[in-house]
Design a protein around this motif. Structure first.
Motif, short mmCIF file in Angstrom:
data_model
loop_
_atom_site.label_atom_id
_atom_site.label_comp_id
_atom_site.label_asym_id
_atom_site.label_seq_id
_atom_site.Cartn_x
_atom_site.Cartn_y
_atom_site.Cartn_z
N LEU A 74 0.77 -1.05 -0.07
CA LEU A 74 0.06 0.04 0.14
C LEU A 74 0.99 1.31 0.03
O LEU A 74 1.66 1.42 0.72
CB LEU A 74 -0.93 -0.02 1.19
CG LEU A 74 -1.84 1.11 1.51
CD1 LEU A 74 -2.88 1.21 0.43
CD2 LEU A 74 -2.54 1.33 2.68
N PRO A 78 -1.44 5.75 4.97
CA PRO A 78 -2.30 6.70 5.72
C PRO A 78 -1.79 6.52 7.17
O PRO A 78 -1.47 5.88 7.79
CB PRO A 78 -3.80 6.18 5.79
CG PRO A 78 -3.85 5.06 4.59
CD PRO A 78 -2.36 4.73 4.59
N VAL A 81 -4.26 5.43 10.09
CA VAL A 81 -4.42 4.01 10.06
C VAL A 81 -3.40 3.09 10.86
O VAL A 81 -2.30 3.12 10.46
CB VAL A 81 -4.75 3.31 8.67
CG1 VAL A 81 -5.10 1.96 8.94
CG2 VAL A 81 -5.83 4.27 8.00
N LEU A 87 -9.38 -0.96 6.18
CA LEU A 87 -9.69 0.26 5.31
C LEU A 87 -9.83 -0.18 3.98
O LEU A 87 -9.73 -1.27 3.44
CB LEU A 87 -8.44 1.17 5.19
CG LEU A 87 -7.18 0.53 4.80
CD1 LEU A 87 -6.20 2.11 4.06
CD2 LEU A 87 -6.21 -0.29 5.39
N VAL A 89 -8.89 -0.03 0.15
CA VAL A 89 -7.97 0.07 -0.76
C VAL A 89 -8.32 -0.09 -2.02
O VAL A 89 -9.39 -0.94 -2.53
CB VAL A 89 -6.89 -0.76 -0.35
CG1 VAL A 89 -6.32 -0.41 0.79
CG2 VAL A 89 -7.01 -2.22 -0.76
N ARG A 108 -3.45 1.60 -3.43
CA ARG A 108 -3.42 2.84 -2.76
C ARG A 108 -4.80 3.03 -1.95
O ARG A 108 -5.72 2.36 -2.23
CB ARG A 108 -3.43 3.91 -3.66
CG ARG A 108 -4.42 4.06 -4.60
CD ARG A 108 -4.31 4.92 -5.94
NE ARG A 108 -5.48 4.94 -6.87
CZ ARG A 108 -5.25 5.52 -8.15
NH1 ARG A 108 -4.09 5.85 -8.74
NH2 ARG A 108 -6.31 5.47 -8.91
N PRO A 109 -4.82 3.84 -1.07
CA PRO A 109 -6.14 4.19 -0.32
C PRO A 109 -7.02 4.55 -1.28
O PRO A 109 -7.11 5.41 -1.94
CB PRO A 109 -5.62 5.33 0.72
CG PRO A 109 -4.31 5.11 0.79
CD PRO A 109 -3.71 4.78 -0.38
#
Length: 336
Positions: A74, A78, A81, A87, A89, A108-109
């Motif tokens: 990732l 973040p 987090v 989360l 993604v 990626r987020p």
């Protein structure tokens, strides 16, 4: 060329929702200049899913996230987090095959408004004119050289007017070696253009190294570099052509290239190509698909027989022949 291909305006994407894969080819004039294949059931860039942050790597602004059946690297990480938290993604690139352990997928987020779901359909990611071709009717992809394209991907060998390219996927980069029998200065320029065209045509991304003939004349090296810029659509970055004839290109990479797909699992790739021939086979009555036993087994295991029969409106018999290469399968209708 007469027929539908000649009547189509240049620069149109043809998309096929095939059995086991979705195919797309950008056709300009009478030739495929860019192609993409997305295998069904595989992780695709654009997929949004819920994952758990397993490891934080703040010094690299990265982390490792995992979900049931996979994991990804990732980036960016973040700040709010913590490890163990979940989360959303978005996958930006699937895992890549490598000897030993494959490279992790990348993610990626997801944006705040995102919801878990599959990636957009291939047709939705293409720029320009897009037409979806049904399995019946004129074979628009084959008219533009689809079989030739797949042979290039499977063998890594691409011919051009002054020589040939040898394409070799490696863990570090995809290498393209330029060979020919004309004078080095001419081969450096024409080979650079051919390598750039093949890069686009075979959907090669990531780091790409092109090995051109060694040329002392700096003006020829500049001309070779300009040939790459003219033949390869942006965006990409490249180095100058050095004194040893080597130039490196970096392109966005969101999926396996066509040569990588054959290198990763040649049996599966040839099986899907043969299934395409079966669903587009002409004639009446039962179809007989003859191929290497490994290819036949892959088709059976994937459960594609019933869908082929539905599309052609006839039964399908599978026959294994150990004397055939995995690329040499064929399909025959009982009545032509």
């Amino acid at each position: 060329m007469n027929g539908p291909l000649a009547e189509r305006p240049p620069g149109e994407w043809i998309v096929e929702d095939g059995i086991g894969e979705t195919r797309a080819a950008l056709i300009e004039g009478e030739r495929i200049v860019e192609a993409r294949i997305l295998v069904h059931g595989t992780l695709t860039a654009g997929t949004v899913l819920e994952a758990r942050l397993v490891t934080r790597l703040p010094e690299r602004d990265q982390g490792v996230v995992a979900w049931d059946g996979g994991e990804a690297l990732l980036a960016p990480l973040p700040r709010a987090v913590t490890e163990g938290a979940t989360l959303l993604v978005e996958i930006t690139r699937p895992a890549l095959p490598e000897p030993g352990k494959p490279k992790r997928a990348r993610a990626r987020p997801a944006v705040r408004s995102a919801e878990p779901g599959p990636a957009p359909a291939l047709a939705e990611t293409l720029d320009g004119m897009v037409r979806t071709a049904p399995p019946q009717g004129p074979d628009l992809l084959e008219d533009a050289g689809w079989s030739e394209l797949l042979e290039e991907a499977a063998t890594g060998r691409v011919a051009f007017a002054d020589g040939w390219l040898t394409i070799s996927p490696t863990p570090a980069m995809t290498l393209i070696d330029v060979d020919g029998e004309c004078e080095p200065e001419r081969l450096a320029v024409s080979g650079a253009a051919a390598a750039a065209r093949a890069t686009r045509r075979l959907d090669i991304g990531g780091s790409i190294g092109i090995d051109l003939p060694t040329v002392d004349d700096r003006r020829v090296r500049l001309t070779a570099a300009a040939a790459i810029d003219e033949a390869l659509a942006q965006p990409f970055e490249r180095t100058a052509v050095n004194g040893f004839g080597f130039v490196q290109i970096v392109r966005r990479r969101s999926r396996l290239s066509l040569p990588e797909a054959y290198a990763e699992d040649a049996v599966a790739a040839h099986a899907r190509a043969l299934v395409r021939k079966a669903e587009r086979s002409r004639g009446r009555g039962e179809r007989v698909l003859t191929a290497h036993p490994h290819v036949v087994a892959r088709i059976e295991r994937a459960g594609w027989v019933a869908e082929i029969e539905r599309r052609v409106g006839a039964t399908l018999a599978l026959r294994g022949d150990g004397g055939l290469a995995i690329s040499a399968g064929h399909v025959q209708a009982r009545f032509q």
